[in-house]
Enzyme design. Structure first.
Site, PDB file in Angstrom:
ATOM      1  N   ARG A  63       0.981  -1.205  -0.083  1.00  0.00           N
ATOM      2  CA  ARG A  63       0.059  -0.132  -0.127  1.00  0.00           C
ATOM      3  C   ARG A  63       1.116   1.264  -0.164  1.00  0.00           C
ATOM      4  O   ARG A  63       0.764   2.265  -0.658  1.00  0.00           O
ATOM      5  CB  ARG A  63      -1.029  -0.053   1.242  1.00  0.00           C
ATOM      6  CG  ARG A  63      -2.399  -0.711   1.030  1.00  0.00           C
ATOM      7  CD  ARG A  63      -1.964  -2.187   0.515  1.00  0.00           C
ATOM      8  NE  ARG A  63      -3.164  -2.947   0.588  1.00  0.00           N
ATOM      9  CZ  ARG A  63      -3.691  -3.880   1.361  1.00  0.00           C
ATOM     10  NH1 ARG A  63      -3.153  -3.925   2.442  1.00  0.00           N
ATOM     11  NH2 ARG A  63      -5.003  -4.377   1.058  1.00  0.00           N
TER      12      ARG A  63
ATOM     13  N   GLU B 227      -2.376   1.485   4.206  1.00  0.00           N
ATOM     14  CA  GLU B 227      -2.926   2.220   3.765  1.00  0.00           C
ATOM     15  C   GLU B 227      -2.870   3.808   3.963  1.00  0.00           C
ATOM     16  O   GLU B 227      -2.771   4.393   3.004  1.00  0.00           O
ATOM     17  CB  GLU B 227      -4.551   1.919   3.722  1.00  0.00           C
ATOM     18  CG  GLU B 227      -4.986   0.498   2.957  1.00  0.00           C
ATOM     19  CD  GLU B 227      -4.998  -0.692   4.024  1.00  0.00           C
ATOM     20  OE1 GLU B 227      -4.174  -0.771   5.017  1.00  0.00           O
ATOM     21  OE2 GLU B 227      -5.728  -1.564   3.664  1.00  0.00           O
TER      22      GLU B 227
ATOM     23  N   HIS C  94      -6.152 -10.107  -3.915  1.00  0.00           N
ATOM     24  CA  HIS C  94      -5.325  -9.016  -3.513  1.00  0.00           C
ATOM     25  C   HIS C  94      -4.190  -9.203  -4.629  1.00  0.00           C
ATOM     26  O   HIS C  94      -2.903  -8.981  -4.390  1.00  0.00           O
ATOM     27  CB  HIS C  94      -4.474  -9.346  -2.199  1.00  0.00           C
ATOM     28  CG  HIS C  94      -5.538  -8.720  -1.081  1.00  0.00           C
ATOM     29  ND1 HIS C  94      -5.837  -7.540  -0.803  1.00  0.00           N
ATOM     30  CD2 HIS C  94      -6.237  -9.403  -0.228  1.00  0.00           C
ATOM     31  CE1 HIS C  94      -6.691  -7.556   0.133  1.00  0.00           C
ATOM     32  NE2 HIS C  94      -7.021  -8.657   0.563  1.00  0.00           N
TER      33      HIS C  94
ATOM     34  N   TRP D 196      -6.551 -13.896  12.193  1.00  0.00           N
ATOM     35  CA  TRP D 196      -6.621 -12.489  12.060  1.00  0.00           C
ATOM     36  C   TRP D 196      -7.803 -11.787  12.502  1.00  0.00           C
ATOM     37  O   TRP D 196      -8.036 -10.622  12.857  1.00  0.00           O
ATOM     38  CB  TRP D 196      -6.225 -11.753  10.923  1.00  0.00           C
ATOM     39  CG  TRP D 196      -6.928 -11.894   9.814  1.00  0.00           C
ATOM     40  CD1 TRP D 196      -7.096 -13.076   8.866  1.00  0.00           C
ATOM     41  CD2 TRP D 196      -7.581 -10.873   9.030  1.00  0.00           C
ATOM     42  NE1 TRP D 196      -7.855 -12.767   7.872  1.00  0.00           N
ATOM     43  CE2 TRP D 196      -8.356 -11.480   8.072  1.00  0.00           C
ATOM     44  CE3 TRP D 196      -8.126  -9.792   9.738  1.00  0.00           C
ATOM     45  CZ2 TRP D 196      -9.322 -10.804   7.414  1.00  0.00           C
ATOM     46  CZ3 TRP D 196      -8.888  -8.805   8.657  1.00  0.00           C
ATOM     47  CH2 TRP D 196      -9.487  -9.368   7.625  1.00  0.00           C
TER      48      TRP D 196
ATOM     49  N   ASP E  18       0.471  -6.504  -3.467  1.00  0.00           N
ATOM     50  CA  ASP E  18      -1.263  -6.404  -3.113  1.00  0.00           C
ATOM     51  C   ASP E  18      -1.812  -5.594  -4.325  1.00  0.00           C
ATOM     52  O   ASP E  18      -1.003  -5.302  -5.316  1.00  0.00           O
ATOM     53  CB  ASP E  18      -1.458  -5.632  -1.927  1.00  0.00           C
ATOM     54  CG  ASP E  18      -2.709  -6.152  -1.065  1.00  0.00           C
ATOM     55  OD1 ASP E  18      -3.737  -6.203  -1.837  1.00  0.00           O
ATOM     56  OD2 ASP E  18      -2.350  -6.799  -0.026  1.00  0.00           O
TER      57      ASP E  18
ATOM     58  N   GLU F   7      -9.697 -12.645   1.853  1.00  0.00           N
ATOM     59  CA  GLU F   7     -10.426 -11.732   1.346  1.00  0.00           C
ATOM     60  C   GLU F   7     -10.494 -11.879  -0.169  1.00  0.00           C
ATOM     61  O   GLU F   7     -10.167 -10.969  -0.955  1.00  0.00           O
ATOM     62  CB  GLU F   7      -9.872  -9.983   1.714  1.00  0.00           C
ATOM     63  CG  GLU F   7     -10.039  -9.785   3.158  1.00  0.00           C
ATOM     64  CD  GLU F   7      -9.303  -8.439   3.570  1.00  0.00           C
ATOM     65  OE1 GLU F   7     -10.027  -8.000   4.375  1.00  0.00           O
ATOM     66  OE2 GLU F   7      -8.583  -7.845   2.763  1.00  0.00           O
TER      67      GLU F   7
ATOM     68  N   TYR G 286      -3.489  -5.230  15.432  1.00  0.00           N
ATOM     69  CA  TYR G 286      -3.353  -4.544  14.132  1.00  0.00           C
ATOM     70  C   TYR G 286      -2.998  -3.051  14.709  1.00  0.00           C
ATOM     71  O   TYR G 286      -3.745  -2.321  15.445  1.00  0.00           O
ATOM     72  CB  TYR G 286      -4.744  -4.393  13.710  1.00  0.00           C
ATOM     73  CG  TYR G 286      -5.074  -5.412  12.636  1.00  0.00           C
ATOM     74  CD1 TYR G 286      -4.243  -6.745  12.985  1.00  0.00           C
ATOM     75  CD2 TYR G 286      -5.643  -5.518  11.417  1.00  0.00           C
ATOM     76  CE1 TYR G 286      -4.338  -7.753  11.890  1.00  0.00           C
ATOM     77  CE2 TYR G 286      -5.606  -6.544  10.370  1.00  0.00           C
ATOM     78  CZ  TYR G 286      -5.168  -7.660  10.800  1.00  0.00           C
ATOM     79  OH  TYR G 286      -5.273  -8.678   9.876  1.00  0.00           O
TER      80      TYR G 286
END
Ligand code: ACM
Ligand code: ZN
Length: 544
Positions: A171, A484, A270, A406, A200, A334, A431
Site C-alpha cells: 500500500r 493504507e 489481492h 486475524w 497487493d 479476502e 493491528y
C-alpha cells in the site's frame, strides 16, 4: 499512571545522562522482562575502556555477537571494549554456548568477581543475553562512562518460538534503509520473525526476473485515493520496489539479528497489480489497473486457468531462491467468489475436481481450498511450509498449513483443534494500523479501530477452551502494520512504538510474570532506546 511513568523517565534521565565517570546498569528496567533475575550480593563488575570480550572466533555467529556487544557498549557508554577471541584468563565479558541450556534462544547471564558471562543455548541465546545486557545500559551518551553491572544471575528464555511483526510495503513502499531500521527495532524487542507483505492490489514490490512487467508496470499506480474519499484521487503516480539484490541484503541483515524474513505473496485475491500485467490470468480477461483505492477487490486470479498456477510456480521459484525461511506466506484472505461463480473456466474446474456445496461451504470455497493446496503442494516439493490467513480454513485445507488468525481468535482456536499450527494476530489486539487512543482528534488518520497499549499488553493466546495438547499448536504472536494510511517511515514508527514493547513482553514473558504497572514503569526508561535510535513514538502514556 501517567505520573508513575513520568517519574520513571526522570529517574532514567538522571541515571543515564549525568555520567561523568560511572553509571549503574539496571536489569530491572529491561523489556521484555527476563524470566528470573537473582541478585548475588552487593558487588558489581565494572565495564571500562578496554574491558575484553572473549568469544570463539571460529564461530562466525559468535564473532557477530561480539561485534554487536562491542557496538552497544560503544553507543551506550562511549567505551571501546577490546575483542579478544579465545582468551579465557582475567576479568572479561565471556560469550559462550552451553548445550545444557535446552532452549536455543535461552541464555544464562551471570555477573560476578570474574566478570560477565553470557551462555546461550546457541548463538541465538547468546544474542538475547547480549540484548538484555544492552538494555540494562545507558542508550547513548556524549560522555565516556564506566558501567557498574551488579552481581546477578539471570536465567531467561522466550515463551514463544515465533515472535513476529509484519509490514505491508504494497500500500505504501518503504525504503531499504527504513526496512533495516524496522528490523533493528524488532531486534531491540527480541522479535525473531519479520512478515513482509510484498504484493497487493495497489502494488507489486519485489523484482521477479522472469516477469519484469510485475515491477515495471505492476509496482506503479497512477494515483491514490485521498484520505477516505473513494471518489477523490490525488492524480500522482506512486511506485517503488525492491530489487533482488536489495531483498538479499535485507534478508542477510535480518538473519544477522536472528530474524527470519517470511515473504508474503497474497493469493488468489489481492492480486490486481499482477492482473494489470497479465490480464489473461483474471476470470474476465480485464483490462485491469493497479488499484488506487483501498478495499477488497472482486478481481482475483482465475482458478480455472492453468496459467495462474504456472505463473505462481515461476514466481515462487524465485521467491524460494531469495528467502531461506521454512515458511512462505501465501495469503488467502479476502478473496470474493463473485468472479469464480460467473467464470466458465472456474466452473469447469469445480466440475472436473468434483467440488460440491455442503452445509459449511460452497463449491467456490472449495475451489479456494483447491487453489491453496495446489500451491502448498508445489512449495512442499521445495521443502517449504505455508502460512495462510484464517479464511483458508473455509472449505478445508491440509493440516500441514499454518493458520494466521486475524479476524479474532476463533480461527486460531478452530485451527488448533483441527491440528494446524497457529499464529495469533487478532485484529482487535494486534493491528497496529488501528488507532492507539480513543480520542482520535489529535491523531493522524488511521484505518479505524482502537488498540491502546494496554489492550496489546492484555492479550493472551492461552484460550480457556483449548486443551494443553491443542495449545501446543500456538506457535506465537504477531502484530500487523497495514499501510493504507501510513505513508511515511515516521508515521509507521509512531504506530508501532511503543506498542511493539507491549507486544514483545507478551511474546517473551510467561503470563505469571506479566505485570502492567511494572511494564509501564520500565517503559518510561526504555524509550531512551527509541530516542537514541531516532525513532518517532507515541507518547500517550508517557506524559511528554
Ligand atoms: C487481513 O487483514 N486482510 C489479513
Ligand atoms: Zn475463472
Amino acid at each position: 499512571m501517567m505520573r508513575k511513568i513520568f517519574s520513571g523517565l526522570l529517574a532514567a534521565t538522571v541515571l543515564f545522562s549525568c555520567c561523568n565517570s560511572q553509571v549503574d546498569a539496571d536489569f530491572g528496567k529491561v523489556i521484555p522482562l527476563p524470566a528470573r533475575i537473582e541478585y548475588e550480593g552487593d558487588g558489581s563488575f565494572v565495564i571500562k575502556e578496554r574491558t575484553r570480550v572473549v568469544y570463539d572466533s571460529e564461530d562466525s555467529a559468535m564473532a557477530r555477537n561480539a561485534d554487536f556487544l562491542a557496538g552497544y557498549i560503544r553507543d551506550g557508554a562511549g567505551l571501546d571494549v577490546r575483542k579478544a577471541p579465545d582468551r579465557k584468563a582475567g576479568k572479561s565479558i565471556t560469550l559462550d554456548i552451553d548445550t545444557l541450556i535446552a532452549n536455543e534462544e535461552g541464555y544464562i547471564l551471570t555477573v560476578g568477581k570474574k566478570g560477565i558471562e553470557i551462555r546461550g543455548g546457541s548463538a541465538k541465546g547468546v544474542f538475547y543475553g547480549i540484548q538484555t545486557l544492552r538494555k540494562a545500559l545507558p542508550a547513548s551518551t556524549e560522555v565516556r562512562c564506566r558501567v557498574a553491572v551488579p552481581y546477578v544471575r539471570i536465567t531467561d528464555e522466550p515463551r514463544f518460538g515465533y515472535r513476529g511483526l509484519h509490514l505491508d510495503v504494497a500500500r505504501h513502499y518503504f525504503p531499504v534503509e527504513f526496512v533495516k531500521k524496522y528490523i533493528d527495532l524488532m531486534a531491540l524487542h527480541n522479535m525473531n520473525t519479520f512478515h513482509w507483505h510484498l504484493t497487493d492490489d495497489q502494488g507489486w514490490r519485489i523484482e521477479i526476473r522472469q516477469y519484469p512487467e510485475l515491477t515495471a508496470k505492476g509496482s506503479v499506480r497512477k494515483e491514490t485515493m485521498v484520505r477516505k474519499n473513494v471518489n477523490e484521487f490525488d492524480g500522482t503516480p506512486y511506485g517503488g520496489y525492491y530489487t533482488q539484490d536489495e531483498i538479499r541484503d535485507i534478508v542477510k541483515y535480518a538473519a544477522d539479528r536472528n530474524i527470519t524474513v517470511i515473504p508474503e505473496i497474497d493469493l488468489p485475491g489481492h492480486m490486481v497489480a499482477a492482473l494489470a500485467c497479465f490480464p489473461e490470468l483474471g476470470c474476465t480477461g480485464g483490462p485491469y489497473e493497479v488499484a488506487g483505492k483501498w478495499g477488497i477487490m472482486p478481481d482475483i486470479l482465475c482458478a480455472g486457468n492453468d496459467g495462474s498456477f504456472e505463473f505462481l510456480e515461476n514466481v515462487f521459484d524465485e521467491i524460494t531462491g531469495l528467502f531461506p525461511s521454512e515458511y512462505i506466506h501465501i495469503g488467502g484472505d479476502e478473496a470474493p467468489r463473485t468472479r469464480w461463480e460467473a467464470c466458465p473456466k472456474c466452473q469447469a474446474r469445480i466440475k472436473a475436481e468434483n467440488l460440491k456445496d455442503d452445509d459449511a461451504s460452497s463449491a467456490e470455497d472449495k475451489l479456494q481450498s483447491y487453489f491453496m493446496t495446489r500451491i502448498e503442494d508445489y512449495l512442499k516439493t521445495k521443502g517449504r511450509k505455508i502460512i495462510g490467513w484464517d479464511e483458508i480454513l473455509k472449505g478445508g485445507v491440509s493440516q500441514s498449513a499454518t493458520i494466521m488468525s486475524w479476524r479474532g481468535t476463533e480461527g486460531g482456536r478452530d485451527a488448533a483443534r483441527l491440528g494446524h499450527d497457529v499464529i495469533m494476530t487478532p485484529r482487535n489486539y494486534m493491528y497496529f494500523d488501528y488507532y492507539q487512543t480513543a480520542d482520535t482528534s489529535d491523531e493522524p488518520l488511521a484505518i479505524g479501530g482502537c488498540v491502546p497499549l494496554e489492550k496489546v499488553y492484555s492479550f493472551d493466546p492461552e484460550l480457556p477452551d483449548l486443551t494443553p495438547e491443542e495449545h501446543k499448536h500456538i506457535l506465537g504472536i504477531q502484530a500487523n502494520l497495514w499501510t493504507e494510511y501510513i505513508s511515511t517511515p515516521e508515521y509507521a514508527e509512531y504506530m508501532v512504538l511503543p506498542r511493539a514493547a507491549a507486544l514483545s513482553e507478551i511474546q517473551w514473558v510467561r503470563p505469571e510474570n506479566k505485570d502492567w504497572d511494572s511494564f509501564t514503569e520500565r517503559l518510561g526508561s526504555f524509550v531512551r532506546f527509541y530516542d537514541a535510535g531516532g525513532y518517532n513514538y507515541a507518547r500517550h502514556l508517557l506524559g511528554k
